[in-house]
Design a protein around this motif. Structure first.
Motif, PDB file in Angstrom:
ATOM      1  N   ALA A  42       4.614  -2.944  -5.985  1.00  0.00           N
ATOM      2  CA  ALA A  42       4.313  -1.509  -6.105  1.00  0.00           C
ATOM      3  C   ALA A  42       4.817  -0.938  -7.419  1.00  0.00           C
ATOM      4  CB  ALA A  42       4.920  -0.750  -4.934  1.00  0.00           C
ATOM      5  N   LEU A  43       5.892  -1.527  -7.927  1.00  0.00           N
ATOM      6  CA  LEU A  43       6.552  -0.958  -9.099  1.00  0.00           C
ATOM      7  C   LEU A  43       6.125  -1.586 -10.422  1.00  0.00           C
ATOM      8  CD1 LEU A  43      10.197  -0.396  -7.823  1.00  0.00           C
ATOM      9  CD2 LEU A  43       8.321   1.222  -7.979  1.00  0.00           C
ATOM     10  N   MET A  58       0.430   7.572 -11.699  1.00  0.00           N
ATOM     11  CA  MET A  58       1.524   8.264 -11.039  1.00  0.00           C
ATOM     12  C   MET A  58       1.253   8.395  -9.540  1.00  0.00           C
ATOM     13  SD  MET A  58       4.456   9.793 -11.299  1.00  0.00           S
ATOM     14  CE  MET A  58       4.902  10.412 -12.916  1.00  0.00           C
ATOM     15  N   TRP A  59       0.038   8.810  -9.246  1.00  0.00           N
ATOM     16  CA  TRP A  59      -0.347   8.991  -7.847  1.00  0.00           C
ATOM     17  C   TRP A  59      -0.246   7.670  -7.087  1.00  0.00           C
ATOM     18  CZ3 TRP A  59      -3.856   7.272  -4.313  1.00  0.00           C
ATOM     19  CH2 TRP A  59      -4.045   8.077  -3.188  1.00  0.00           C
ATOM     20  N   LEU A  60      -0.805   6.627  -7.670  1.00  0.00           N
ATOM     21  CA  LEU A  60      -0.786   5.315  -7.016  1.00  0.00           C
ATOM     22  C   LEU A  60       0.649   4.831  -6.824  1.00  0.00           C
ATOM     23  CD1 LEU A  60      -2.426   2.877  -5.981  1.00  0.00           C
ATOM     24  CD2 LEU A  60      -2.255   1.901  -8.274  1.00  0.00           C
ATOM     25  N   TYR A  61       1.422   4.987  -7.875  1.00  0.00           N
ATOM     26  CA  TYR A  61       2.830   4.597  -7.845  1.00  0.00           C
ATOM     27  C   TYR A  61       3.552   5.258  -6.676  1.00  0.00           C
ATOM     28  CZ  TYR A  61       7.746   5.297  -9.295  1.00  0.00           C
ATOM     29  OH  TYR A  61       9.110   5.402  -9.337  1.00  0.00           O
ATOM     30  N   LEU A  62       3.421   6.555  -6.574  1.00  0.00           N
ATOM     31  CA  LEU A  62       4.116   7.284  -5.514  1.00  0.00           C
ATOM     32  C   LEU A  62       3.622   6.890  -4.133  1.00  0.00           C
ATOM     33  CD1 LEU A  62       4.266  10.852  -7.056  1.00  0.00           C
ATOM     34  CD2 LEU A  62       6.127   9.208  -6.767  1.00  0.00           C
ATOM     35  N   HIS A  63       2.326   6.759  -4.044  1.00  0.00           N
ATOM     36  CA  HIS A  63       1.727   6.413  -2.761  1.00  0.00           C
ATOM     37  C   HIS A  63       2.263   5.076  -2.250  1.00  0.00           C
ATOM     38  CE1 HIS A  63      -1.362   7.213   0.187  1.00  0.00           C
ATOM     39  NE2 HIS A  63      -1.639   5.925   0.178  1.00  0.00           N
ATOM     40  N   LEU A  64       2.267   4.093  -3.100  1.00  0.00           N
ATOM     41  CA  LEU A  64       2.738   2.766  -2.712  1.00  0.00           C
ATOM     42  C   LEU A  64       4.227   2.789  -2.377  1.00  0.00           C
ATOM     43  CD1 LEU A  64       0.852   0.524  -5.298  1.00  0.00           C
ATOM     44  CD2 LEU A  64       0.399   0.734  -2.845  1.00  0.00           C
ATOM     45  N   VAL A  65       4.987   3.490  -3.193  1.00  0.00           N
ATOM     46  CA  VAL A  65       6.424   3.560  -2.942  1.00  0.00           C
ATOM     47  C   VAL A  65       6.708   4.184  -1.572  1.00  0.00           C
ATOM     48  CG1 VAL A  65       8.550   4.726  -3.621  1.00  0.00           C
ATOM     49  CG2 VAL A  65       7.167   3.578  -5.345  1.00  0.00           C
ATOM     50  N   PHE A  66       6.051   5.272  -1.289  1.00  0.00           N
ATOM     51  CA  PHE A  66       6.297   5.949  -0.010  1.00  0.00           C
ATOM     52  C   PHE A  66       5.863   5.112   1.183  1.00  0.00           C
ATOM     53  CE2 PHE A  66       7.200   9.896  -2.228  1.00  0.00           C
ATOM     54  CZ  PHE A  66       8.164  10.443  -1.399  1.00  0.00           C
ATOM     55  N   LEU A 119       3.358  14.634   2.287  1.00  0.00           N
ATOM     56  CA  LEU A 119       4.278  15.699   1.895  1.00  0.00           C
ATOM     57  C   LEU A 119       5.278  15.193   0.859  1.00  0.00           C
ATOM     58  CD1 LEU A 119       4.456  18.607   2.773  1.00  0.00           C
ATOM     59  CD2 LEU A 119       6.308  17.997   4.328  1.00  0.00           C
ATOM     60  N   GLY A 120       5.716  13.965   1.039  1.00  0.00           N
ATOM     61  CA  GLY A 120       6.649  13.379   0.082  1.00  0.00           C
ATOM     62  C   GLY A 120       6.015  13.219  -1.290  1.00  0.00           C
ATOM     63  N   VAL A 121       4.781  12.728  -1.294  1.00  0.00           N
ATOM     64  CA  VAL A 121       4.079  12.561  -2.571  1.00  0.00           C
ATOM     65  C   VAL A 121       3.914  13.922  -3.244  1.00  0.00           C
ATOM     66  CG1 VAL A 121       1.904  11.882  -3.653  1.00  0.00           C
ATOM     67  CG2 VAL A 121       2.865  10.493  -1.808  1.00  0.00           C
ATOM     68  N   TYR A 122       3.526  14.896  -2.455  1.00  0.00           N
ATOM     69  CA  TYR A 122       3.376  16.260  -2.992  1.00  0.00           C
ATOM     70  C   TYR A 122       4.680  16.735  -3.612  1.00  0.00           C
ATOM     71  CZ  TYR A 122       3.371  21.354  -2.944  1.00  0.00           C
ATOM     72  OH  TYR A 122       3.512  22.665  -3.283  1.00  0.00           O
TER      73      TYR A 122
END
Lengths: 209, 209
Positions: free
Chosen positions: B64-65, B78-86, B179-182
DNA sequence: GTCTATATAGGGATAGAC
DNA sequence: GTCTATCCCTATATAGAC
């Protein structure tokens, strides 16, 4: 000093040092050179010790989270707010180290901690709103809402985050707190207008030095 | 499915549900309708189960990173990064519930987790740097450094924060992650220039709907 | 208030039969 | 591979003497 208070004081110290789950009532008694039986004469159980410590934490935190009433908030308020919050968390950091664990065993603590969290968010939002009304900050209500939550998250978990990142060799206490304050200020900074923004940057530089 | 894998799967599920410290090897065996002895035939001890789960977590998190290599990063990244991390944190949320506790018992885990954290920060910073170079973002190197750390903090602890705030009645899984991604995007937004900033706001509105 | 001694319970882990 | 039985250890907590 009365034994009861010595138990509380030593418990806090050991909890902060090693984490509450690792510290048994026997450890506490050992450290104080009293018998386990004696400890249980003063407290019904370990949970009561934790609850008492939590009460103190809560009382201090509530005074820290007073929204300035009389006048319009400014960056001073933000700074003071953060400073008090971080000092408080540091003093009772054992709570934050094992939040889930501790709150999961005690409903009353869970409810009270939740209240503190809400208050943290509300106070942060109130100060931001004040800054916006004073023309120092430029942010929509939605932006302030999200910002206030982020302030609360970073303020709540920064010390945990740092303690995981840092190796054994570690900078002093005040430096750790200062870094946390800086980190939260950097959340606010991009919403500030020219002069205030630079003031924050300057403040941060002094802080980190 | 092999017993060994069933043990891992069930352990993960129970750990996530109740927290790792509350789940004993007997609980796991019970849930699987096997004997405790059988469990210990497949694993030397509880720690080995945790280590195996951690390995899977680590492998997923590392993919993911990945910083996008070939081209300049954009908001998609950025969006993909956050999505995968969460998603990853959610899948192994038991680790995050009792981080101190779990990492404190196992040096290897502590080191590896620290590495993941550094990587999280670096990836966030790399993407921001890319955005800045592409002219989408306006931020100094110092601002990016602080921002990347804040992204990591919020991404790491958001689910914990929410689980404390929320009462028992709770919105669905995907909503929590969204919500976390937001929330993390709202950290980045103020540094974005006009068009991109509005794109994020629009994205967020869709996301939250 | 303080101690010693001890009860109780639960979790981690092993031995040995099947 | 799986089970039963059991051991060991540690943590919480109590009883009763001083």
């Amino acid at each position: 000093m009365k034994t009861r208070d010595r138990i509380l004081q030593t418990s806090l110290q050991l909890f902060n040092e090693c984490g509450e789950p690792r510290i048994t009532t026997n450890h506490i008694a050992d450290e104080l050179d009293i018998s386990p039986g004696n400890l249980y004469y003063h407290f019904r159980n370990k949970d009561e010790i934790i609850s008492l410590l939590f009460q103190r934490f809560e009382r201090q935190m509530e005074t820290a989270l007073q929204v300035p009433e009389r006048r319009v908030p400014d960056m001073e308020d933000m700074w003071l707010y953060l400073h008090l919050v971080f000092e408080n968390i540091w003093e009772y950091r054992f709570l934050y180290r094992d939040l889930d664990n501790i709150l999961g065993r005690n409903k009353k603590l869970r409810i009270h901690f939740r209240r503190i969290l809400e208050r943290k968010i509300n106070t942060a939002a109130a100060i931001c709103k004040g800054l916006a009304e004073a023309g120092i900050m430029d942010a929509t209500p939605e932006e302030i809402a999200a910002l206030a939550q982020n302030i609360a998250v970073v303020a709540t978990y920064w010390l945990n985050f740092q303690s995981i990142r840092a190796s054994a060799a570690q900078s002093g206490e005040s430096g750790k707190l200062a870094l946390g304050v800086y980190q939260v200020l950097s959340l606010v900074a991009p919403f500030l207008k020219g002069e205030a923004r630079q003031l924050v940057q300057q403040l941060s530089r002094e802080y980190l030095a």
